[in-house]
Design an enzyme around this catalytic site. Structure first.
Site, PDB file in Angstrom:
ATOM      1  N   SER A  24       0.843  -1.188   0.000  1.00 26.11           N
ATOM      2  CA  SER A  24       0.000   0.000   0.000  1.00 26.11           C
ATOM      3  C   SER A  24       0.889   1.252   0.000  1.00 26.11           C
ATOM      4  O   SER A  24       1.737   1.395  -0.871  1.00 26.11           O
ATOM      5  CB  SER A  24      -0.944  -0.031   1.203  1.00 26.11           C
ATOM      6  OG  SER A  24      -1.959   0.932   1.072  1.00 26.11           O
ATOM      7  N   ARG A  35     -11.611   7.392   9.144  1.00 28.77           N
ATOM      8  CA  ARG A  35     -11.167   6.000   9.204  1.00 28.77           C
ATOM      9  C   ARG A  35     -12.237   5.055   8.664  1.00 28.77           C
ATOM     10  O   ARG A  35     -11.928   4.090   7.952  1.00 28.77           O
ATOM     11  CB  ARG A  35     -10.839   5.628  10.649  1.00 28.77           C
ATOM     12  CG  ARG A  35     -10.421   4.182  10.849  1.00 28.77           C
ATOM     13  CD  ARG A  35      -9.155   3.867  10.085  1.00 28.77           C
ATOM     14  NE  ARG A  35      -8.649   2.545  10.439  1.00 28.77           N
ATOM     15  CZ  ARG A  35      -7.546   2.001   9.943  1.00 28.77           C
ATOM     16  NH1 ARG A  35      -6.826   2.678   9.064  1.00 28.77           N
ATOM     17  NH2 ARG A  35      -7.145   0.811  10.316  1.00 28.77           N
ATOM     18  N   ASP A  68      -8.704  -6.443  -4.841  1.00 28.38           N
ATOM     19  CA  ASP A  68      -8.357  -5.092  -4.377  1.00 28.38           C
ATOM     20  C   ASP A  68      -8.901  -4.069  -5.376  1.00 28.38           C
ATOM     21  O   ASP A  68      -8.442  -3.981  -6.507  1.00 28.38           O
ATOM     22  CB  ASP A  68      -6.837  -4.980  -4.268  1.00 28.38           C
ATOM     23  CG  ASP A  68      -6.376  -3.655  -3.668  1.00 28.38           C
ATOM     24  OD1 ASP A  68      -7.210  -2.756  -3.467  1.00 28.38           O
ATOM     25  OD2 ASP A  68      -5.159  -3.526  -3.413  1.00 28.38           O
ATOM     26  N   HIS A 120      -8.014  -5.212  -0.415  1.00 27.11           N
ATOM     27  CA  HIS A 120      -6.717  -4.548  -0.239  1.00 27.11           C
ATOM     28  C   HIS A 120      -5.978  -5.049   1.003  1.00 27.11           C
ATOM     29  O   HIS A 120      -4.753  -5.171   1.005  1.00 27.11           O
ATOM     30  CB  HIS A 120      -6.930  -3.037  -0.146  1.00 27.11           C
ATOM     31  CG  HIS A 120      -5.676  -2.244  -0.039  1.00 27.11           C
ATOM     32  ND1 HIS A 120      -4.739  -2.185  -1.049  1.00 27.11           N
ATOM     33  CD2 HIS A 120      -5.182  -1.465   0.981  1.00 27.11           C
ATOM     34  CE1 HIS A 120      -3.727  -1.402  -0.679  1.00 27.11           C
ATOM     35  NE2 HIS A 120      -3.973  -0.960   0.549  1.00 27.11           N
ATOM     36  N   ASP A 121      -6.713  -5.356   2.064  1.00 27.95           N
ATOM     37  CA  ASP A 121      -6.100  -5.789   3.321  1.00 27.95           C
ATOM     38  C   ASP A 121      -5.428  -7.152   3.239  1.00 27.95           C
ATOM     39  O   ASP A 121      -4.810  -7.586   4.223  1.00 27.95           O
ATOM     40  CB  ASP A 121      -7.147  -5.824   4.434  1.00 27.95           C
ATOM     41  CG  ASP A 121      -7.186  -4.521   5.231  1.00 27.95           C
ATOM     42  OD1 ASP A 121      -6.332  -3.651   4.969  1.00 27.95           O
ATOM     43  OD2 ASP A 121      -8.062  -4.381   6.091  1.00 27.95           O
TER      44      ASP A 121
END
Length: 488
Positions: free
Chosen positions: A152, A222, A316, A349-350
């Site tokens: 990232s 967040r 992602d 993405h994580d």
């Protein structure tokens, strides 16, 4: 804590002695870097790996702090026996410039005012973060890293290292990232910053002296960002349309769905560990990131020298595989040694923080694909053909050598002299190097595989090979001892 962990670790701090000149033209006169290390730096200082963290990460990548309930954020790949083996590598991870976990950032005290910088902290870039990392690496006396790895925003730092310091690393792994931020990525960051700006408690960044922080704005920022880290599939598997602590819809604006409760929890826990102003400056640095030159990543990557692995995640949508392939295409156009892998995962993405098996497999294979350039000794002694035997013998004694390449004035290999050759000179009563040196020399190239060279050495019963380029200029030496140490 298991035997595969690096165990109890502590965060350390390095004060940079010289001012950091930022891309904006501003200067930071005093910068402190928070960092952690795992493993030991070898005598040659050749086994160091730099880990670059993502947007809201920190230096605590592995092991446990005293009293912690969970280990560092990349514990799954760092430690004894793992891909980033702390018994083999010296692993470094530092908190980025602008952060709030020990490295100088907006919550740090300004030496000019004696108060927190707040929004007076200068706007920074990914390149500025890397400049500070370079200062830290230099403080260890490391001239070249074995690898730089990150995902990232950490992947952006990896790419910046490749461009800004092309000879400072042998290998690089960039995961789930891009060579420049897209309009969509900038848009999400913009909305997050606006959420913080709109919180009255933000007070134009001057909230450090108050008892209140812009928790609502930061929490919302967040929550917005966290949605982009997940995939639709992962959210469906984890939550579906399940209700949170109730059997039926409430028909009001309280929390009905599990996914609502989850995002609310993510926002609430985040404000306990992160600074709102740091979030502003770091997301702005991500938005400014663009390694293209003349609007071309091909031009931007023209000086890259490291061996590269690009990794994407199939689900992602924040940094999709298309952006990773753009990197691969640009690197290929510059004849860079680059390979590509796509992680299969429903995490989105994580996945670069969660897919333990795939990452360990990909990392291990890439890091173990050793070529001569990974091991060769570059700072070597050479000697000219017209030298005499005494000169060669003294050089061997002074440098503790058994092999010395014989070269022309422009450093092209024409032979090699060994301690055995010097013994032969006594028996033949020779005084001139050219009379006893070995002229038919076996040699290798920097990009030859270690396995291939090991076979060649065994076949010809050779303990040392000169490494040459296409013009036969000597680049270094590789020995059987180095290969044996690697294999062991």
């Amino acid at each position: 804590m298991n035997k595969e962990s690096v165990g109890i670790v502590e965060t350390e701090y390095h004060d940079i002695s010289n001012p950091i000149i930022l891309d904006s033209g501003e200067t930071l006169d005093e910068v402190t870097v928070a960092y952690e290390t795992y493993g030991e730096l070898n005598k040659e200082k050749s086994n160091a790996i730099l880990i670059c963290h993502a947007l809201t990460g920190d230096a605590h990548a592995a092991g446990w702090h005293e009293g912690d309930k969970k280990p560092g954020w990349w514990e799954m790949v760092i430690g004894p026996g793992k891909a980033l083996d702390s018994e083999k590598y010296f692993i470094i991870c530092s908190n980025v410039l602008g952060g709030c976990k020990g490295t100088t950032g907006p919550s740090s005290i300004s030496p000019k005012t004696g108060k927190e910088y707040g929004v007076d902290f200068p706007v920074i870039t990914i390149n500025d973060m890397v400049k500070v990392q370079k200062e830290l690496i230099d403080s260890f006396g490391i001239s070249q890293l074995a690898a730089v790895i990150g995902g990232s925003m950490g992947g952006m730092q990896v790419l910046e290292w490749m461009v800004s310091y092309p000879r400072m690393m042998k290998k690089a792994i960039a995961i789930a990232t891009a060579g420049r931020s897209s309009p969509q990525q900038i848009a999400f960051n913009t909305v997050g910053r606006q959420a913080i700006f709109s919180d009255s408690k933000w007070n134009n960044g001057n909230y450090y002296d108050t008892c209140e922080i812009p928790s609502n704005g930061l929490s919302l920022a967040r929550m917005i960002a966290h949605i982009t880290y997940l995939s639709d599939e992962s959210m469906d598997i984890k939550f579906g349309r399940g209700l949170q602590d109730k059997d039926e819809i409430s028909y009001d604006f309280t929390v009905d769905f599990q996914v609502e409760s989850y995002l609310k929890h993510q926002g609430e826990t985040f404000v306990k560990r992160f600074d709102a102003n740091s979030y502003l400056f770091i997301t702005k640095a991500v938005d400014l990131f663009d390694l293209s030159a003349n609007d071309s990543l091909i031009d931007g990557f023209k000086n890259v020298e490291a061996k590269i692995k690009i990794i994407s995640v199939d689900t992602d949508w924040l940094y999709p595989t298309e952006q990773s392939m753009e990197l691969v295409t640009a690197l290929n156009a510059n004849d860079v040694d680059v390979s590509f892998s796509e992680i299969k995962s429903n995490y989105g993405h994580d996945a670069f923080l969660l897919e333990r098996g795939q990452l360990n497999y990909i990392f291990s294979n890439f890091l173990s694909e050793n070529v001569v350039d990974d091991l060769m000794i570059e700072d070597i002694a050479t000697i000219r053909e017209n030298a005499d035997i005494v000169e060669a013998a003294k050089l061997m004694l002074d440098k503790h050598l058994t092999h010395i390449p014989v070269v022309t004035d422009d450093c092209k290999l024409i032979g090699i002299v060994t301690s055995w050759d010097l013994s032969k000179s006594i028996a033949t009563n020779s005084n001139h190097l050219k009379d006893i040196m070995t002229k038919k020399v076996k040699y290798c190239h920097a990009n030859d595989s270690i396995e291939e060279i090991a076979r060649k050495m065994r076949k010809f019963d050779i303990s040392c090979l000169p490494v040459v380029d296409e013009e036969m200029k000597v680049l270094g030496l590789i020995t059987t001892d180095q290969i044996s140490n690697l294999l062991s």
